[in-house]
Design an enzyme around this catalytic site. Structure first.
Site, PDB file in Angstrom:
ATOM      1  N   ASN A  11       0.866  -1.180   0.000  1.00 21.68           N
ATOM      2  CA  ASN A  11       0.000   0.000   0.000  1.00 21.68           C
ATOM      3  C   ASN A  11       0.902   1.229   0.000  1.00 21.68           C
ATOM      4  O   ASN A  11       1.468   1.586   1.028  1.00 21.68           O
ATOM      5  CB  ASN A  11      -0.897  -0.023   1.246  1.00 21.68           C
ATOM      6  CG  ASN A  11      -1.715   1.253   1.379  1.00 21.68           C
ATOM      7  OD1 ASN A  11      -1.800   2.039   0.443  1.00 21.68           O
ATOM      8  ND2 ASN A  11      -2.313   1.458   2.545  1.00 21.68           N
ATOM      9  N   TRP A  12       1.023   1.835  -1.161  1.00 17.39           N
ATOM     10  CA  TRP A  12       1.949   2.975  -1.289  1.00 17.39           C
ATOM     11  C   TRP A  12       1.357   4.285  -0.799  1.00 17.39           C
ATOM     12  O   TRP A  12       2.036   5.322  -0.818  1.00 17.39           O
ATOM     13  CB  TRP A  12       2.390   3.122  -2.743  1.00 17.39           C
ATOM     14  CG  TRP A  12       3.484   2.179  -3.128  1.00 17.39           C
ATOM     15  CD1 TRP A  12       4.170   1.339  -2.295  1.00 17.39           C
ATOM     16  CD2 TRP A  12       4.034   1.987  -4.439  1.00 17.39           C
ATOM     17  NE1 TRP A  12       5.112   0.635  -3.015  1.00 17.39           N
ATOM     18  CE2 TRP A  12       5.049   1.009  -4.328  1.00 17.39           C
ATOM     19  CE3 TRP A  12       3.764   2.531  -5.691  1.00 17.39           C
ATOM     20  CZ2 TRP A  12       5.793   0.580  -5.428  1.00 17.39           C
ATOM     21  CZ3 TRP A  12       4.501   2.105  -6.779  1.00 17.39           C
ATOM     22  CH2 TRP A  12       5.506   1.138  -6.649  1.00 17.39           C
ATOM     23  N   LYS A  13       0.089   4.277  -0.432  1.00 18.19           N
ATOM     24  CA  LYS A  13      -0.552   5.507   0.065  1.00 18.19           C
ATOM     25  C   LYS A  13      -0.272   6.658  -0.914  1.00 18.19           C
ATOM     26  O   LYS A  13      -0.230   6.430  -2.123  1.00 18.19           O
ATOM     27  CB  LYS A  13      -0.072   5.815   1.491  1.00 18.19           C
ATOM     28  CG  LYS A  13      -0.144   4.572   2.376  1.00 18.19           C
ATOM     29  CD  LYS A  13       0.011   4.836   3.829  1.00 18.19           C
ATOM     30  CE  LYS A  13      -0.017   3.489   4.566  1.00 18.19           C
ATOM     31  NZ  LYS A  13      -0.214   3.626   5.981  1.00 18.19           N
ATOM     32  N   HIS A  97      -9.570   1.127   4.368  1.00 15.60           N
ATOM     33  CA  HIS A  97      -8.316   1.349   5.097  1.00 15.60           C
ATOM     34  C   HIS A  97      -8.577   2.350   6.225  1.00 15.60           C
ATOM     35  O   HIS A  97      -9.390   3.269   6.072  1.00 15.60           O
ATOM     36  CB  HIS A  97      -7.244   1.887   4.143  1.00 15.60           C
ATOM     37  CG  HIS A  97      -5.901   1.944   4.782  1.00 15.60           C
ATOM     38  ND1 HIS A  97      -5.523   2.989   5.595  1.00 15.60           N
ATOM     39  CD2 HIS A  97      -4.868   1.075   4.773  1.00 15.60           C
ATOM     40  CE1 HIS A  97      -4.300   2.755   6.046  1.00 15.60           C
ATOM     41  NE2 HIS A  97      -3.879   1.608   5.565  1.00 15.60           N
ATOM     42  N   GLU A  99      -7.055   4.847   7.221  1.00 20.26           N
ATOM     43  CA  GLU A  99      -6.899   6.265   6.865  1.00 20.26           C
ATOM     44  C   GLU A  99      -8.141   6.778   6.133  1.00 20.26           C
ATOM     45  O   GLU A  99      -8.527   7.940   6.276  1.00 20.26           O
ATOM     46  CB  GLU A  99      -5.617   6.452   6.032  1.00 20.26           C
ATOM     47  CG  GLU A  99      -4.386   6.345   6.915  1.00 20.26           C
ATOM     48  CD  GLU A  99      -3.162   5.747   6.257  1.00 20.26           C
ATOM     49  OE1 GLU A  99      -3.053   5.749   5.024  1.00 20.26           O
ATOM     50  OE2 GLU A  99      -2.288   5.252   7.005  1.00 20.26           O
ATOM     51  N   GLU A 169      -5.885  -4.875  10.325  1.00 16.82           N
ATOM     52  CA  GLU A 169      -4.896  -3.824  10.560  1.00 16.82           C
ATOM     53  C   GLU A 169      -5.277  -3.047  11.812  1.00 16.82           C
ATOM     54  O   GLU A 169      -6.100  -2.113  11.742  1.00 16.82           O
ATOM     55  CB  GLU A 169      -4.836  -2.857   9.368  1.00 16.82           C
ATOM     56  CG  GLU A 169      -4.403  -3.506   8.076  1.00 16.82           C
ATOM     57  CD  GLU A 169      -3.716  -2.510   7.155  1.00 16.82           C
ATOM     58  OE1 GLU A 169      -2.608  -2.792   6.725  1.00 16.82           O
ATOM     59  OE2 GLU A 169      -4.287  -1.450   6.892  1.00 16.82           O
ATOM     60  N   GLY A 175       1.734   2.453  10.674  1.00 15.50           N
ATOM     61  CA  GLY A 175       2.664   3.577  10.529  1.00 15.50           C
ATOM     62  C   GLY A 175       3.318   4.009  11.829  1.00 15.50           C
ATOM     63  O   GLY A 175       3.948   5.060  11.883  1.00 15.50           O
ATOM     64  N   SER A 215       2.885  -1.904  10.530  1.00 18.54           N
ATOM     65  CA  SER A 215       4.321  -1.885  10.841  1.00 18.54           C
ATOM     66  C   SER A 215       5.029  -3.201  10.533  1.00 18.54           C
ATOM     67  O   SER A 215       5.930  -3.615  11.272  1.00 18.54           O
ATOM     68  CB  SER A 215       4.548  -1.467  12.304  1.00 18.54           C
ATOM     69  OG  SER A 215       4.081  -0.143  12.502  1.00 18.54           O
ATOM     70  N   GLY A 236       2.691  -1.067   4.389  1.00 13.71           N
ATOM     71  CA  GLY A 236       2.731   0.346   4.028  1.00 13.71           C
ATOM     72  C   GLY A 236       4.167   0.828   3.893  1.00 13.71           C
ATOM     73  O   GLY A 236       4.825   0.600   2.874  1.00 13.71           O
ATOM     74  N   GLY A 237       4.689   1.440   4.945  1.00 17.27           N
ATOM     75  CA  GLY A 237       6.008   2.082   4.903  1.00 17.27           C
ATOM     76  C   GLY A 237       7.108   1.224   4.300  1.00 17.27           C
ATOM     77  O   GLY A 237       7.866   1.683   3.438  1.00 17.27           O
TER      78      GLY A 237
HETATM   79  P1  PGA Z   1       2.458   0.405   7.724  1.00 18.66           P
HETATM   80  O1  PGA Z   1       1.066   0.620   6.970  1.00 18.66           O
HETATM   81  O2  PGA Z   1       3.040  -0.885   7.195  1.00 18.66           O
HETATM   82  O3  PGA Z   1       3.279   1.606   7.348  1.00 18.66           O
HETATM   83  O4  PGA Z   1       2.152   0.326   9.169  1.00 18.66           O
HETATM   84  C1  PGA Z   1       0.179  -0.446   6.747  1.00 18.66           C
HETATM   85  C2  PGA Z   1      -1.025   0.044   6.010  1.00 18.66           C
HETATM   86  O5  PGA Z   1      -1.350   1.226   6.135  1.00 18.66           O
HETATM   87  O6  PGA Z   1      -1.679  -0.711   5.284  1.00 18.66           O
END
Ligand code: PGA
Length: 258
Positions: A11-13, A97, A99, A169, A175, A215, A236-237
């Protein structure tokens, strides 16, 4: 050791331009050998989908979108339809998600409409659920997950249910650098399986891949992928850095007996 075909989704956001995205995916394809078994999905921003698809027609990499709108077309400024995504080679769509839920106020009712439209059009939702830190501390994790699943999946027929992916999640792990502990993940994935079985008296629920996200990094990927009930990751990150993402794919691959 997992036996369902594992999934590693990036997930590159709101990171990476189309050119950066294409370069990254080409580089990862060069690193991967055919023998890698996980399904690898890249979910870049909308502007990159077309370019990655054009540049990687036969890579075996799957494309996912981070969102979709539930109407098929119309005066909906700023939104993107399922058909538009399909035309860009998209097969997976992240729905719900945290966010989207927390920053953009998406609620269970609108997410339900999105799940319907994605499934009705033959795409695969990656439906994200998870509790906040306060929910967990108050002992409400199961209640929250139940509500997210029951309301999100409302009206979705049993015969479609194995066409989806669930991503657990925990909001407090996204994050933050703090992942959920393997025992917490195991217990929660078990609860999710039980909740799905309650909602659908249907053998197909056992085939739903349940990913963990929050994470995930090379340092914790082995311990997390070994957890009973974890069928892969939504990253994500660490998916933004070639070396880290490649290591995570390798770790998942090494844990799979397919
Ligand atoms: P993260 O994000 O790996 O940076 O915690 C996961 C996600 O938002 O799907």
């Amino acid at each position: 050791m997992i036996t369902k075909k594992p999934i590693v989704a990036a997930n590159w956001k709101m990171y990476k331009t189309p050119q950066e995205g294409v370069t990254f995916v080409i580089e990862i394809c060069n690193l991967l050998l055919d023998k890698e078994k996980p399904t690898i999905i890249f979910c870049p921003s909308f502007t990159s989908l077309f370019h990655i698809n054009e540049n990687l027609p036969d890579s075996g990499i799957e494309l996912g979108s981070q969102n979709v709108y539930f109407e098929s077309e119309g005066a909906f400024t700023g939104e993107t339809s399922v058909q538009m995504l399909k035309d860009c080679g998209v097969r997976y769509v992240i729905i719900g998600h945290s966010e989207r839920r927390h920053i953009f106020n998406e609620n269970n009712a609108s997410l339900n409409k999105k799940l319907h439209v994605v499934l009705d059009n033959g795409l695969v939702p990656i439906f994200c659920i998870g509790e906040t830190f306060d929910d967990r501390n108050a002992g409400y994790t199961q209640r929250i997950l139940k509500e997210q699943l029951a309301k999100g999946l409302d009206g979705i027929k049993g015969q479609l249910i194995d066409r989806m992916v669930i991503a657990y999640e925990p909001v407090w792990a996204i994050g933050t650098g703090v992942n959920a502990e393997p025992k917490q993940v195991e217990d929660t994935h078990l609860q999710i399986n039980e909740l799905l079985a309650e909602l659908y008296a249907n053998e197909l629920v056992k085939q739903i891949p349940i990913l963990y996200g929050g994470s995930v990094k090379p340092e914790n990927a082995k311990a997390l992928i070994e957890v009973e009930g974890v069928d892969g990751f939504l990253v994500g990150g660490a998916s933004l850095k070639l070396e880290l993402f490649f290591k995570i794919i390798k770790i998942v691959n090494n844990n799979y007996m397919g």
